[in-house]
Design a protein around this motif. Structure first.
Motif: not given
Length: 635
Positions: A234-247
Motif C-alpha cells: 500500500i502507498s503512504s497516502r492510501d495507508a494514511q487513509a486506511e489508518l484513519m478509517q480503522r482508528l
C-alpha cells in the motif's frame, strides 16, 4: 469492568464455604464497587464485583444462560457484541439482557472454545458449563485484562482478577519464586505467565484454559498471535487513509457506554490522536483529563491544552507537585507483586482525577509499540546493522572486553556512554534488546545478588524469556522482532499492568483503541518505512494526523510520563532509601549482597553515579516484602 474470583474442585465436588468465596472476592472490591454477586454449587464457587458500564439494569453477574446450566464471570468489554447478537439469535439463542456478558455465554454454547476467535475486546472470563462439567477460562489477546490462578494442595483451583484473591486463601503457600525475583530486577516486573509466588500463575494473553473434574490442570492453549508479514504494498497516502478509517472504527466501538465517558490527554501523539478521532465522532464536547507537574522538565500540560483548545474539549487539569512520592505503600498493595515503573505514580493520579468526572476513559496506550515510536527501536536497528558486519565469533570477545573495560559514565553526554553499546554489540538480537530494556543489566544483577541466591537461580536469566518469544516470532526483521517482543513482555507486564491496577484502584475503566487486535494485525503487514523514516518514529500516524493536530504536538521530542527519581532519592526520599535498602528486611532476606546495596546508596546520594532506577526497584521490592511477609529467599 469488574473483579472476578472463583474456586473449582479439580478432584471432586466439595461444597466451598460461602464465607470463603465472599472473602476472597471482596479483597478486590475496588474493582467493582457497584454490585456484589455470588454463585455456588457442588465443586464450584463464583464471586463477582461489578463496575456498571453497559446495561446498568440487568447486567449483574454471575450471569446464566436460559436453563441455568451455564454461568459466567466476566471482566472487560466485548466491543463487537452488538454485531454478534443477531447471529446468535438466528441460531436460536434467547437474550434476557442487553449486556456483552450474555453474548459470551451464548457464543460459548454456539462455538465452544472457538468462541474467543469471535470476540473483539479486552476480557478475562471464566465459564462453568454444568452439562459438559467444564470450566473454561480465557484472556484477551494483548493481556489488557488480568487473570491469575493457582492449584492448591487440596486440589482446589483458585482464580481471580488480582493476585490478592489468591493470597487471601488460607491454603495458598506464599513461597517466593526465585526466578520471578530475577525477572523483576531485570525488567521491573514479573513477566507473564510467572507470578512472584511459586504456586501462582498468570493466564498468558491470547490463551485459554479448560479444566474438568477429576483431571489434571492442563497447559493453557494459544488462540491468537501477531504475524509480521511486512508485505503490504500500500502507498503512504492510501495507508494514511486506511489508518484513519480503522482508528475511527476502533474508537467508535470503545465509545459505547451507559455511563460518563472521556479520555486521557497527555499532550503526546497517541492520546492526542485518540481525542481528535473521538471529537470527529460526536457533537458533544469530549471530557479530557490531564496531569501536569510543577517541574517543567516533566510537564506536558501545555501540549495537552493545545489539543483541548483545538477540539473544544471539556478539559480538566490537575498539577501534581514534584515531590508526590507518598504512594509507595499504596502501589505495593494494589500491584500485589513488586513493580518498579515509577510512572505508576502519575498514572495513579490521573486515574484518580479522571474518576471524579467519568467512569470510562480512552487512552493512547499501545501506540509506541504498534507504530514504532520508541527511540530504543531506532537504536536497536542501528546496533543490528553493526552486529551484522561481524560474525558472533568475533563480536562477542571483542565487544565483550570493551564492555567490561569501558567505564560506566552516567554523567557524560550520551555519545560518550559507550559501555552499554559495547555490551549490546557482543550479544545476539534478543539478548541485546533485553539488555536495553533492563532496569538493571546482567552484570549489575550479578553484583547485586548474594552467592546463595545465585545458586537458587541455577543459571536462570530473564534473557530466556526474550529468546523464547523471539523463537516464536516468525520473523528475523530487526524492527518486527522487537515489536513482537514488546507485545509479549513490556506491553503486557509493564504498560497494561500499570494501567489496570491504577485505574481499578479508583473503579475507572480504561479502554485502549490503539490496542485493537485487528488494527495491530493490519499494522503488522506494513513495511517498516511506514513506521520509521530516518530518525522519525510513528511516521504513518504523524502523517495521517498532520491536518488534525498541531505540528508542535506531532513533532516535538518525546517526554514520556515520568517523575524526577534521581532528585527524589538524593533529597526528600534519601532517608527512606537508606532505611529501606539498607534495613534489616532487605539485608536479612538472603537475596542481596550487602556491600553492593551500600555502594549503590552511597554513590547515588553523593552524586557520583545515577542509580535511581535500580534503587527505586529496591524500594518497591522492600515495600512488597513488607506487605507480603518476611519474604526470605528460599533455602
Amino acid at each position: 469492568m469488574c473483579g472476578i474470583a472463583g474456586l473449582f474442585d479439580t478432584r471432586g465436588k466439595q461444597n466451598f464455604a460461602t464465607e470463603l468465596i465472599a472473602r476472597i472476592n471482596n479483597v478486590q472490591a475496588h474493582r467493582g464497587p457497584d454490585e456484589l454477586g455470588l454463585h455456588q454449587e457442588p465443586g464450584v464457587a463464583f464471586g463477582h464485583r461489578r463496575l456498571s458500564v453497559i446495561d446498568l439494569a440487568t447486567g449483574q453477574q454471575p450471569l446464566f444462560n436460559e436453563d441455568q446450566s451455564v454461568v459466567i464471570l466476566f471482566n472487560g468489554e466485548i466491543y463487537n457484541y452488538q454485531e454478534l447478537v443477531p447471529e446468535l439469535k438466528a441460531l436460536g439463542h434467547v437474550f434476557h439482557t442487553r449486556s456483552d456478558t450474555e453474548v459470551i455465554i451464548h457464543a460459548w454454547e454456539a462455538w465452544g472454545e472457538a468462541c474467543v476467535q469471535r470476540l473483539r475486546g479486552m476480557f478475562a472470563f471464566a465459564i462453568w458449563d454444568r452439562n459438559q462439567q467444564t470450566l473454561f477460562m480465557a484472556r484477551d489477546r494483548l493481556g489488557v485484562k488480568p487473570m491469575h490462578y493457582a492449584l492448591l494442595d487440596d486440589g482446589t483451583f483458585i482464580f481471580g482478577s488480582e493476585l490478592k484473591v489468591i493470597t487471601a486463601h488460607p491454603g495458598f503457600n506464599r513461597a517466593i519464586d526465585p526466578l520471578a525475583v530475577e525477572e523483576y530486577f531485570a525488567l521491573g516486573y514479573v513477566a507473564d505467565p510467572r507470578c512472584i509466588y511459586r504456586g501462582a500463575h498468570k493466564l498468558t494473553p491470547g490463551h485459554t484454559l479448560t479444566l474438568r473434574h477429576g483431571q489434571p490442570v492442563p497447559p493453557s492453549k494459544p488462540y491468537w498471535d501477531v504475524h509480521f508479514s511486512l508485505d503490504n504494498a500500500i502507498s503512504s497516502r492510501d495507508a494514511q487513509a486506511e489508518l484513519m478509517q480503522r482508528l475511527q472504527e476502533s474508537v467508535r466501538l470503545r465509545m459505547i457506554a451507559d455511563v460518563p465517558l472521556g479520555a486521557f490527554l497527555s499532550g503526546g501523539v497517541d492520546s492526542s490522536a485518540v481525542v481528535a478521532t473521538m471529537a470527529g465522532l460526536t457533537s458533544t464536547p469530549i471530557r479530557t483529563c490531564a496531569i501536569g507537574f510543577d517541574d517543567p522538565n516533566f510537564n506536558e500540560s501545555a501540549f495537552a491544552q493545545m489539543v483541548a483548545d483545538r477540539y473544544h474539549t471539556d478539559h480538566r487539569l490537575e498539577v501534581v507537585k514534584s515531590d508526590d512520592f507518598d504512594l509507595i505503600d499504596t502501589l505495593a498493595w494494589h500491584y500485589d507483586e513488586p513493580y518498579a515503573d515509577s510512572s505508576a505514580i502519575p498514572t495513579y493520579r490521573v486515574c484518580q482525577m479522571a474518576r471524579k468526572h467519568v467512569t470510562v476513559a480512552l487512552s493512547g496506550d499501545g501506540g509506541d509499540e504498534s507504530f514504532g515510536g520508541y527511540r530504543r527501536y531506532r537504536l536497536h536497528m542501528a546496533e543490528e546493522k553493526a552486529r551484522g558486519m561481524l560474525p558472533m565469533g568475533l563480536r562477542r570477545p571483542l565487544f565483550g572486553v570493551l564492555g567490561r573495560l569501558y567505564p560506566k559514565a552516567d554523567w557524560a553526554p550520551r555519545m560518550f556512554r559507550a559501555k552499554t553499546t559495547f555490551q549490546a554489540l557482543a550479544m545476539d538480537a534478543a539478548e541485546a534488546y533485553q539488555h536495553s530494556m533492563s532496569v538493571m543489566r546482567s552484570d549489575e544483577r550479578a553484583a547485586l545478588y548474594s552467592d546463595g541466591f545465585k545458586a537458587q537461580l541455577g543459571g536462570y536469566g530473564a534473557v530466556q524469556i526474550f529468546r523464547e518469544h523471539a523463537a516464536r516470532s516468525g520473523t528475523d526483521d530487526p524492527l518486527a522482532m522487537i515489536q513482537y517482543l514488546d507485545y509479549k513482555t513490556w506491553l503486557v507486564g509493564d504498560i497494561n499492568t500499570k494501567v489496570d491496577r491504577a485505574a481499578m484502584a479508583h473503579s475507572l475503566e480504561v479502554r485502549e483503541p490503539l490496542m485493537d487486535h485487528q488494527l495491530i494485525e493490519w499494522l503488522a503487514t506494513l513495511p517498516n518505512s511506514h513506521k520509521i523514516q530516518g530518525q522519525e518514529g510513528k511516521y504513518l500516524l504523524k502523517k495521517a494526523f498532520e491536518s488534525k493536530l498541531p505540528h508542535e504536538v506531532l513533532y516535538r521530542p518525546k517526554m514520556g510520563f515520568s517523575v524526577p527519581l534521581a532528585k527524589w532519592l538524593r533529597g526528600p526520599l534519601a532517608q527512606r532509601t537508606r532505611d529501606s535498602v539498607l534495613g534489616p528486611r532487605m539485608l536479612d532476606s538472603g537475596y542481596f549482597n550487602p556491600a553492593t546495596l551500600k555502594s549503590m546508596v552511597t554513590q547515588h546520594q553523593s552524586g557520583q553515579r545515577d542509580f535511581s532506577v535500580p534503587l527505586w526497584s529496591l524500594l518497591m521490592f522492600d515495600a512488597f516484602l513488607r506487605q507480603a511477609g518476611d519474604g526470605r529467599a528460599p533455602q
